[in-house]
Design a protein around this motif. Structure first.
Motif, mmCIF file in Angstrom:
data_model
loop_
_atom_site.group_PDB
_atom_site.id
_atom_site.type_symbol
_atom_site.label_atom_id
_atom_site.label_comp_id
_atom_site.label_asym_id
_atom_site.label_seq_id
_atom_site.Cartn_x
_atom_site.Cartn_y
_atom_site.Cartn_z
ATOM 1 N N GLU A 1 0.675 -1.212 0.083
ATOM 2 C CA GLU A 1 0.041 -0.002 -0.010
ATOM 3 C C GLU A 1 0.913 1.384 0.099
ATOM 4 O OE1 GLU A 1 -0.836 -1.898 3.809
ATOM 5 O OE2 GLU A 1 0.372 -2.744 2.072
ATOM 6 N N VAL A 2 0.465 2.433 -0.607
ATOM 7 C CA VAL A 2 0.811 3.580 -0.555
ATOM 8 C C VAL A 2 -0.006 4.652 -0.346
ATOM 9 C CG1 VAL A 2 2.874 2.983 -2.273
ATOM 10 C CG2 VAL A 2 0.740 3.961 -3.058
ATOM 11 N N VAL A 3 0.531 5.742 0.266
ATOM 12 C CA VAL A 3 -0.254 6.967 0.397
ATOM 13 C C VAL A 3 0.143 8.011 -0.467
ATOM 14 C CG1 VAL A 3 -0.934 6.394 3.024
ATOM 15 C CG2 VAL A 3 1.223 7.664 2.617
ATOM 16 N N VAL A 4 -0.600 8.906 -0.808
ATOM 17 C CA VAL A 4 -0.111 9.811 -2.047
ATOM 18 C C VAL A 4 -0.699 11.289 -1.424
ATOM 19 C CG1 VAL A 4 -0.666 10.878 -4.268
ATOM 20 C CG2 VAL A 4 -0.868 8.402 -3.651
ATOM 21 N N THR A 5 0.508 12.260 -1.589
ATOM 22 C CA THR A 5 0.340 13.735 -1.067
ATOM 23 C C THR A 5 0.856 14.512 -2.076
ATOM 24 O OG1 THR A 5 2.529 13.402 -0.036
ATOM 25 C CG2 THR A 5 0.466 12.918 1.412
ATOM 26 N N ASP A 6 0.372 15.754 -2.092
ATOM 27 C CA ASP A 6 0.803 16.959 -2.772
ATOM 28 C C ASP A 6 2.394 17.162 -2.379
ATOM 29 O OD1 ASP A 6 -0.050 19.370 -4.692
ATOM 30 O OD2 ASP A 6 1.170 19.945 -3.110
ATOM 31 N N HIS A 7 3.192 17.201 -3.569
ATOM 32 C CA HIS A 7 4.601 17.142 -3.237
ATOM 33 C C HIS A 7 4.893 18.578 -2.602
ATOM 34 C CE1 HIS A 7 8.707 16.262 -4.107
ATOM 35 N NE2 HIS A 7 8.879 17.536 -4.343
ATOM 36 N N ALA A 8 4.351 19.479 -2.993
ATOM 37 C CA ALA A 8 4.564 20.767 -2.388
ATOM 38 C C ALA A 8 4.238 21.309 -0.978
ATOM 39 C CB ALA A 8 4.186 21.982 -3.349
ATOM 40 N N SER A 9 2.770 20.881 -0.882
ATOM 41 C CA SER A 9 2.244 21.116 0.335
ATOM 42 C C SER A 9 2.234 20.033 1.366
ATOM 43 C CB SER A 9 0.880 21.525 -0.062
ATOM 44 O OG SER A 9 -0.048 20.600 -0.284
ATOM 45 N N GLY A 10 2.176 18.710 0.836
ATOM 46 C CA GLY A 10 1.959 17.695 1.891
ATOM 47 C C GLY A 10 0.621 17.315 2.087
ATOM 48 N N GLU A 11 -0.274 17.731 1.296
ATOM 49 C CA GLU A 11 -1.677 17.728 1.482
ATOM 50 C C GLU A 11 -2.037 16.381 1.246
ATOM 51 O OE1 GLU A 11 -6.110 19.293 -0.181
ATOM 52 O OE2 GLU A 11 -4.317 20.194 -0.879
ATOM 53 N N PRO A 12 -2.856 15.568 1.867
ATOM 54 C CA PRO A 12 -3.329 14.154 1.322
ATOM 55 C C PRO A 12 -4.100 14.186 -0.046
ATOM 56 C CG PRO A 12 -3.725 14.358 3.682
ATOM 57 C CD PRO A 12 -3.282 15.805 3.073
ATOM 58 N N LEU A 13 -3.839 13.400 -0.638
ATOM 59 C CA LEU A 13 -4.587 13.313 -1.991
ATOM 60 C C LEU A 13 -5.164 11.841 -2.263
ATOM 61 C CD1 LEU A 13 -1.946 15.105 -4.461
ATOM 62 C CD2 LEU A 13 -3.818 16.089 -3.355
ATOM 63 N N GLY A 14 -4.614 11.005 -1.776
ATOM 64 C CA GLY A 14 -5.209 9.665 -2.119
ATOM 65 C C GLY A 14 -4.366 8.378 -1.681
ATOM 66 N N GLU A 15 -4.699 7.186 -2.245
ATOM 67 C CA GLU A 15 -4.073 6.258 -1.736
ATOM 68 C C GLU A 15 -3.863 5.193 -3.020
ATOM 69 O OE1 GLU A 15 -6.584 4.299 1.198
ATOM 70 O OE2 GLU A 15 -8.225 4.125 -0.145
ATOM 71 N N GLY A 16 -3.318 4.091 -2.759
ATOM 72 C CA GLY A 16 -3.000 3.073 -3.941
ATOM 73 C C GLY A 16 -2.246 2.074 -3.619
ATOM 74 N N TYR A 17 -1.721 1.338 -4.732
ATOM 75 C CA TYR A 17 -0.788 0.375 -4.684
ATOM 76 C C TYR A 17 0.569 0.527 -5.307
ATOM 77 C CZ TYR A 17 -1.927 -3.673 -1.277
ATOM 78 O OH TYR A 17 -2.109 -4.330 -0.406
ATOM 79 N N LEU A 18 1.462 -0.055 -4.990
ATOM 80 C CA LEU A 18 2.974 -0.048 -5.684
ATOM 81 C C LEU A 18 3.516 -1.208 -5.742
ATOM 82 C CD1 LEU A 18 5.614 1.332 -6.915
ATOM 83 C CD2 LEU A 18 6.244 1.846 -4.606
#
Length: 395
Positions: A373-390
């Motif tokens: 599992e992975v978590v996704v954030t905005d690169h500049a602000s760190g705001e959470p954007l989503g989730e997924g798989y790698l």
């Protein structure tokens, strides 16, 4: 010796021979004589092969394609239990043809030209449980809708199985098709038993990748037939450490088949499936090697992807549309594996950091790889954007 034990020993032997032939080369992966990761860069050699002139037909293409060398049905899911704790799972059925169609034996109880392998994984926190099974069948068994072989896949009603691990059409659904499935898989006994019993409901359409379902994997044009169902809503029960929990969340199913998936120079891939909170979805991958030498250095990576709207409209992303940059690595199973990435897709306004909250997601299977599992954030602000798989192979 029991028949069951003899059969299992034979399957291990077949799997071992297959890995020796196709997955254990010591050759330089940049050499054109190499077979690439796990033999996926071999010549077509009498098998049917995917191409840009191929087309998909449903429901038939949900079933197996025994005239192609390799194929998989690949489910990942980002779930939560009743207390809101995240949980990830994977279930995959792989098929590999052991010989070209012209060399197949006539069907008998002992004749097999298809090798099957299934993986399951269940992860929560630092826990990561993995199991693997092997099976075999004759290709003609795919024409038998009674589903009495050890492993196989049929389209109508949909049923994919290896022994009692199975993904199948929901018998209670009005339309017994690919939109309403159940998944059942368990491994182990007693306190070590783990697994899941789940219902999957599609809340969006199938998505075809690449050019009408043909997904190019290298600059020289080879690739696979590839589509996904990224809109699964999942509910059910999971068992881990002897405890059963109710879970719900999102899933992503990939379907892919080919006879020469990779360029011989390619050593593995990094594949991402992302659910964004605004309803968009993203599939992106980097194949290490196989890039276009006219605008990249020798051995450069090959990238591709699909940007998916909440309604299921898909836009193909070319090599130049995607930037994937490893940001940090973790020591896993004696390897340095990139577990934090920067993924940029300027045309979609995306600049994201993708990070695995738990590095210990190594799949200790016959052909080992990393998946979690992975978590996704905005690169500049760190705001959470989503989730997924790698998924990462070839490390």
């Amino acid at each position: 010796m029991s028949v069951r034990r003899l059969r299992n020993l034979l399957l291990v032997l077949i799997a071992t021979v297959t890995l020796i032939l196709y997955g254990c080369s010591d050759e330089d992966p940049t050499s054109t004589s190499s077979a690439g990761f796990a033999g996926l860069g071999q010549d077509v050699d009498g098998f049917q092969d995917a191409g840009s002139n191929s087309s998909l037909t449903f429901p038939a293409d949900h079933s197996a394609h025994p005239d192609y060398r390799i194929e998989w049905w690949y489910l990942t899911a980002n779930l939560e239990d009743e207390s809101g704790e995240p949980l990830g799972l994977q279930w995959t059925l792989f098929r590999q043809a052991l010989m070209a169609p012209s060399k197949r034996p006539e069907p008998t109880p002992w004749a097999a030209d298809q090798l099957w392998m299934a993986h399951m994984a269940l992860s929560q926190g630092e826990q990561h449980q993995v199991a693997e099974r092997f099976g075999r069948s004759h290709s003609q068994a795919q024409l038998n809708t009674t589903q009495n072989s050890q492993a196989g896949v049929v389209a109508n009603p949909f049923h994919a199985w290896l022994d009692d691990w199975q993904l199948k059409a929901n018998d209670e659904a009005d339309n017994r098709d690919f939109d309403n499935l159940t998944l059942t898989a368990y491994s182990g006994e007693g306190d070590t038993r783990f697994g899941y019993s789940l219902t999957l409901t599609a809340e969006g359409p199938l998505v075809l990748h690449g050019n009408g379902g043909f997904s190019q994997k290298a600059a020289n044009g080879q690739g696979s037939m590839y589509y996904s169902q990224p809109f699964w809503q999942i509910e059910g029960d999971v068992t881990l450490n002897g405890e059963t929990k109710t879970v719900s969340g999102r899933g992503w199913l990939d379907r892919e088949w080919s006879s020469q998936l990779l360029d011989a120079r390619q050593s593995g891939w990094d594949w991402f499936s992302i659910h964004l909170e605004d309803g968009h979805k993203l599939m992106a991958f980097r194949l290490r090697g196989g890039g276009d030498d006219t605008d990249q250095a020798q051995g450069a990576d090959y990238r591709s992807g699909t940007w998916i709207t909440p309604e299921g409209q898909a836009t193909s992303l070319a090599n130049s549309d995607i930037t994937l940059t490893p940001q940090a690595t973790s020591a896993v199973a004696g390897r340095d594996v990139p577990t934090r990435w920067r993924l940029e897709v300027p045309s979609a306004g995306l600049d994201m950091t993708i990070e695995a909250p738990h590095a210990n997601r190594w799949m200790t299977t016959s052909v080992p790889y990393w998946e979690g599992e992975v978590v996704v954030t905005d690169h500049a602000s760190g705001e959470p954007l989503g989730e997924g798989y790698l998924e990462m192979t070839g490390y």
